[in-house]
Scaffold this motif. Structure first.
Motif, mmCIF file in Angstrom:
data_model
loop_
_atom_site.group_PDB
_atom_site.id
_atom_site.type_symbol
_atom_site.label_atom_id
_atom_site.label_comp_id
_atom_site.label_asym_id
_atom_site.label_seq_id
_atom_site.Cartn_x
_atom_site.Cartn_y
_atom_site.Cartn_z
ATOM 1 N N TYR A 38 -10.681 27.505 15.631
ATOM 2 C CA TYR A 38 -9.239 27.460 15.352
ATOM 3 C C TYR A 38 -8.924 26.285 14.429
ATOM 4 O O TYR A 38 -9.707 25.341 14.303
ATOM 5 C CB TYR A 38 -8.441 27.352 16.651
ATOM 6 N N ARG A 39 -7.751 26.393 13.826
ATOM 7 C CA ARG A 39 -7.228 25.299 13.005
ATOM 8 C C ARG A 39 -6.003 24.718 13.695
ATOM 9 O O ARG A 39 -5.266 25.427 14.368
ATOM 10 C CB ARG A 39 -6.847 25.783 11.600
ATOM 11 N N THR B 60 -16.221 20.129 22.133
ATOM 12 C CA THR B 60 -15.376 20.289 20.929
ATOM 13 C C THR B 60 -16.040 19.588 19.752
ATOM 14 O O THR B 60 -16.433 18.419 19.864
ATOM 15 C CB THR B 60 -13.982 19.703 21.165
ATOM 16 N N THR B 61 -16.146 20.296 18.626
ATOM 17 C CA THR B 61 -16.767 19.724 17.417
ATOM 18 C C THR B 61 -15.943 20.084 16.188
ATOM 19 O O THR B 61 -15.118 21.005 16.218
ATOM 20 C CB THR B 61 -18.202 20.247 17.229
ATOM 21 N N ILE B 62 -16.177 19.348 15.099
ATOM 22 C CA ILE B 62 -15.594 19.650 13.775
ATOM 23 C C ILE B 62 -16.773 19.979 12.870
ATOM 24 O O ILE B 62 -17.511 19.085 12.436
ATOM 25 C CB ILE B 62 -14.792 18.456 13.229
ATOM 26 N N PRO B 63 -17.044 21.256 12.616
ATOM 27 C CA PRO B 63 -18.253 21.636 11.871
ATOM 28 C C PRO B 63 -18.270 21.114 10.428
ATOM 29 O O PRO B 63 -19.322 20.796 9.904
ATOM 30 C CB PRO B 63 -18.238 23.164 11.927
ATOM 31 N N ASP B 64 -17.104 21.002 9.825
ATOM 32 C CA ASP B 64 -17.043 20.554 8.436
ATOM 33 C C ASP B 64 -16.140 19.324 8.367
ATOM 34 O O ASP B 64 -14.931 19.413 8.619
ATOM 35 C CB ASP B 64 -16.490 21.682 7.543
ATOM 36 N N PRO C 177 -10.921 18.473 8.529
ATOM 37 C CA PRO C 177 -10.719 17.820 9.832
ATOM 38 C C PRO C 177 -9.806 18.592 10.782
ATOM 39 O O PRO C 177 -9.755 18.278 11.962
ATOM 40 C CB PRO C 177 -10.104 16.476 9.448
ATOM 41 N N LEU C 178 -9.090 19.602 10.274
ATOM 42 C CA LEU C 178 -8.213 20.393 11.135
ATOM 43 C C LEU C 178 -8.902 21.653 11.637
ATOM 44 O O LEU C 178 -8.282 22.445 12.358
ATOM 45 C CB LEU C 178 -6.925 20.749 10.396
ATOM 46 N N ASN C 179 -10.151 21.856 11.272
ATOM 47 C CA ASN C 179 -10.899 23.044 11.682
ATOM 48 C C ASN C 179 -11.796 22.664 12.863
ATOM 49 O O ASN C 179 -12.727 21.866 12.719
ATOM 50 C CB ASN C 179 -11.735 23.566 10.515
ATOM 51 N N PHE C 180 -11.515 23.231 14.060
ATOM 52 C CA PHE C 180 -12.222 22.861 15.282
ATOM 53 C C PHE C 180 -13.018 24.044 15.826
ATOM 54 O O PHE C 180 -12.660 25.212 15.613
ATOM 55 C CB PHE C 180 -11.237 22.408 16.375
ATOM 56 N N VAL C 181 -14.098 23.702 16.545
ATOM 57 C CA VAL C 181 -14.900 24.696 17.265
ATOM 58 C C VAL C 181 -15.142 24.159 18.671
ATOM 59 O O VAL C 181 -15.616 23.033 18.842
ATOM 60 C CB VAL C 181 -16.245 24.970 16.564
ATOM 61 N N GLN C 182 -14.809 24.971 19.675
ATOM 62 C CA GLN C 182 -15.102 24.629 21.066
ATOM 63 C C GLN C 182 -16.095 25.634 21.634
ATOM 64 O O GLN C 182 -15.962 26.843 21.387
ATOM 65 C CB GLN C 182 -13.819 24.622 21.915
#
Length: 321
Positions: A45-46, A77-81, A85-90
């Motif tokens: 999600y963003r 929770t991580t930020i792949p890129d 910085p607003l693009n998250f992956v849990q």
């Protein structure tokens, strides 16, 4: 105007929906009975419009009947890129297993975003296969590996030798300690000292009391207490009456069943009566009354001591002449 706001909210929801993606994957969709594999849940999600509230699927001890959940990890929770910085992956993982063979359909996992239960985000359903362990019944049952032959080494016996020596030493120590404690000690012969007759002790104590001059020094209460205590001790030894624990009246009552002459009873009554008056009524006796108590005490002892003791005393007096 109302239609405009509805259209605007639907547009905003569609933008949020375009920014959210959920998925579920299996490490292996086929296992043997009792083996384990993992399911990995993830949500992408963003957060352009601020923080998003995510309610993860509630996974219990079983996903479905016969598919057990062994354990689960925490949500990571991580930020792949880093450039986004607003693009998250849990992500979250679950270890599953099964002890019943067959094909199982794992239902979708539902994510609730911002409390909107009417529009959940669901993963795709998955097919899961649990295989039986294949056994070749045409072959004889045997060990997986044959036993290993290890060469014998004397070093292996060293720990057992130490233990054996320790046990033997402990047994010997216990034996000698018990023998020493149970060894019969030589008997110490204690010669019995001749018992002093009660009348001798009483007369000696009365003579000591006379020399102390207590009533002459204003200690009449102590003086009369000493006289009665000496007589009480004498009465216990001579007549076996518990005089030390009895009152004056109780002692005089006890002498109703003891055969002594009336004169001795009168002397004893005078001593106890005057002593009680001094101790409890705070009476100040005259000098001749103080002297009379001591004289009566001596006469009471001499008049009531055993006949054989009296004969012995006379014999000793005659021998000293």
């Amino acid at each position: 105007m109302i239609r405009f706001f509805i259209a605007l909210s639907l547009f905003a929801y569609s933008l949020i929906g375009q920014n959210i993606k959920v998925s579920a994957t299996l490490d292996s969709n086929s296992i043997r009975i009792g083996e384990q594999t993992q399911i990995h849940l993830s949500i992408h999600y963003r957060a352009d419009n601020g923080k998003i509230s995510i309610r993860w699927p509630q996974v219990k001890d079983t996903l479905i009947s016969k598919i057990e959940v062994v354990n689960s990890s925490k949500v990571d929770t991580t930020i792949p890129d880093k450039s986004e910085p607003l693009n998250f992956v849990q992500t979250q993982s679950f270890t599953i297993t099964s002890f019943d063979s067959g094909f199982y359909a794992l239902p979708p996992f539902k994510f609730i975003i911002n409390g909107d239960t009417s529009h959940p985000y669901e993963t795709e359903a998955m097919l899961f296969h649990v295989n039986n362990v294949q056994i070749d019944t045409t072959q004889a049952i045997k060990d997986i590996k044959p036993p290993l032959n290890e060469p014998f080494s004397w070093k292996e016996l060293i720990p057992y030798a130490y233990w054996t020596l320790g046990v033997v030493a402990a047994i010997l120590a216990i034996y000698f300690i018990v023998k020493k404690l149970t060894k019969e000690k030589p008997k110490v012969i204690v010669e019995d000292k001749p018992k002093i007759p009660p009348h001798v002790l009483a007369l000696e104590e009365l003579e000591k009391l006379r020399k102390e001059n207590l009533w002459q020094e204003g200690k009449a209460k102590l003086y009369h207490s000493r006289v009665t205590d000496i007589l009480r001790y004498y009465i216990e030894g001579r007549f076996k009456i518990q005089a030390m624990e009895q009152t004056s009246d109780e002692i005089m009552s006890a002498f109703k069943s003891v055969v002594i002459d009336a004169e001795s009873k009168a002397r004893l009554k005078q001593i106890f009566l005057l002593s009680d008056l001094v101790k409890f009524a705070k009476e100040e006796p005259l000098p001749n009354e103080n002297e009379m108590s001591l004289v009566n005490a001596v006469d009471f002892v001499k008049g009531t001591m055993r006949e054989e003791e009296e004969v012995k005393d006379k014999a000793e007096q005659n021998s000293n002449k």
